[in-house]
Design a protein around this motif. Structure first.
Motif, PDB file in Angstrom:
ATOM      1  N   PHE A 119     102.561  40.515 127.427  1.00 53.05           N
ATOM      2  CA  PHE A 119     103.307  39.280 128.079  1.00 53.05           C
ATOM      3  C   PHE A 119     104.732  39.491 126.206  1.00 53.05           C
ATOM      4  CE2 PHE A 119     104.615  34.541 126.899  1.00 53.05           C
ATOM      5  CZ  PHE A 119     105.868  34.493 127.853  1.00 53.05           C
ATOM      6  N   VAL A 120     104.167  38.996 124.921  1.00 53.55           N
ATOM      7  CA  VAL A 120     105.133  39.338 124.379  1.00 53.55           C
ATOM      8  C   VAL A 120     105.800  40.132 123.521  1.00 53.55           C
ATOM      9  CG1 VAL A 120     104.859  39.315 120.852  1.00 53.55           C
ATOM     10  CG2 VAL A 120     102.818  37.400 122.638  1.00 53.55           C
ATOM     11  N   GLY A 121     105.161  41.719 124.495  1.00 53.04           N
ATOM     12  CA  GLY A 121     105.669  42.707 123.874  1.00 53.04           C
ATOM     13  C   GLY A 121     107.461  42.717 124.981  1.00 53.04           C
ATOM     14  N   PRO A 171     114.013  39.000 122.317  1.00 52.95           N
ATOM     15  CA  PRO A 171     113.696  38.410 120.157  1.00 52.95           C
ATOM     16  C   PRO A 171     114.241  36.793 120.811  1.00 52.95           C
ATOM     17  CG  PRO A 171     115.627  39.996 120.635  1.00 52.95           C
ATOM     18  CD  PRO A 171     115.223  39.941 121.883  1.00 52.95           C
ATOM     19  N   GLN A 172     115.270  36.477 121.584  1.00 50.29           N
ATOM     20  CA  GLN A 172     115.800  34.688 121.119  1.00 50.29           C
ATOM     21  C   GLN A 172     114.208  34.339 121.407  1.00 50.29           C
ATOM     22  OE1 GLN A 172     117.529  36.470 122.818  1.00 50.29           O
ATOM     23  NE2 GLN A 172     119.212  36.700 121.745  1.00 50.29           N
ATOM     24  N   LEU A 206     109.129  31.322 120.078  1.00 54.08           N
ATOM     25  CA  LEU A 206     107.389  30.944 120.283  1.00 54.08           C
ATOM     26  C   LEU A 206     107.379  31.426 118.669  1.00 54.08           C
ATOM     27  CD1 LEU A 206     106.882  34.505 122.838  1.00 54.08           C
ATOM     28  CD2 LEU A 206     105.916  31.892 122.927  1.00 54.08           C
ATOM     29  N   ARG A 207     107.666  31.762 118.159  1.00 54.77           N
ATOM     30  CA  ARG A 207     107.582  31.435 116.750  1.00 54.77           C
ATOM     31  C   ARG A 207     107.131  30.115 115.847  1.00 54.77           C
ATOM     32  NH1 ARG A 207     109.326  36.267 115.750  1.00 54.77           N
ATOM     33  NH2 ARG A 207     110.848  36.253 116.203  1.00 54.77           N
TER      34      ARG A 207
END
Length: 132
Positions: free
Chosen positions: A101-103, A107-108, A113-114
């Motif tokens: 999923f993260v892959g 970028p936004q 998420l970060r």
């Protein structure tokens, strides 16, 4: 988390988009204009589907007025998050599913998420300090 059928999903999309509760007849009329299948909807069918959505915890209604007015209990985002948790809960390798999923995020979305994970960590730190 219960799943939604096609008509239930159409009703929920309309309720999620609404700022105010909606009568069953109004929902039926709006759906009839948007879908060819909606033209065949009887008011009793709409009321049955709304009752099912109420039992599933998706909608509630104002019983103090006639006709009853229906509204979404949770947001679309809450429903989506519940679906994600349901899928992850059924996955034997959650880490692999999350990594995939993260892959796939933009970028936004990664930055979002970060920020969310950072806020969650700060919240957990604060809670741990209070409990100590």
């Amino acid at each position: 988390m219960p799943t939604l059928g096609e008509l239930e999903r159409s009703i929920m999309e309309r309720l999620w988009a609404s700022d105010a509760p909606v009568a069953a007849a109004e929902l039926r009329d709006e759906l009839a204009h948007k879908t060819s299948a909606g033209n065949d909807l009887a008011l009793t069918t709409m009321l049955t589907v709304l009752s099912r959505l109420e039992r599933k915890g998706f909608v509630d209604r104002n019983r103090k007025v006639r006709p009853h007015l229906y509204y979404a209990v949770t947001t679309r985002a809450d429903h989506t998050a519940d679906l994600l948790h349901q899928v992850l809960g059924a996955e034997p390798d959650r880490a692999a599913a999350l990594a995939y999923f993260v892959g796939q995020v933009t970028p936004q979305e990664a930055e979002t998420l970060r920020l969310l994970l950072s806020a969650r960590a700060a919240q957990n730190d604060a809670q741990a300090t209070l409990e100590a």
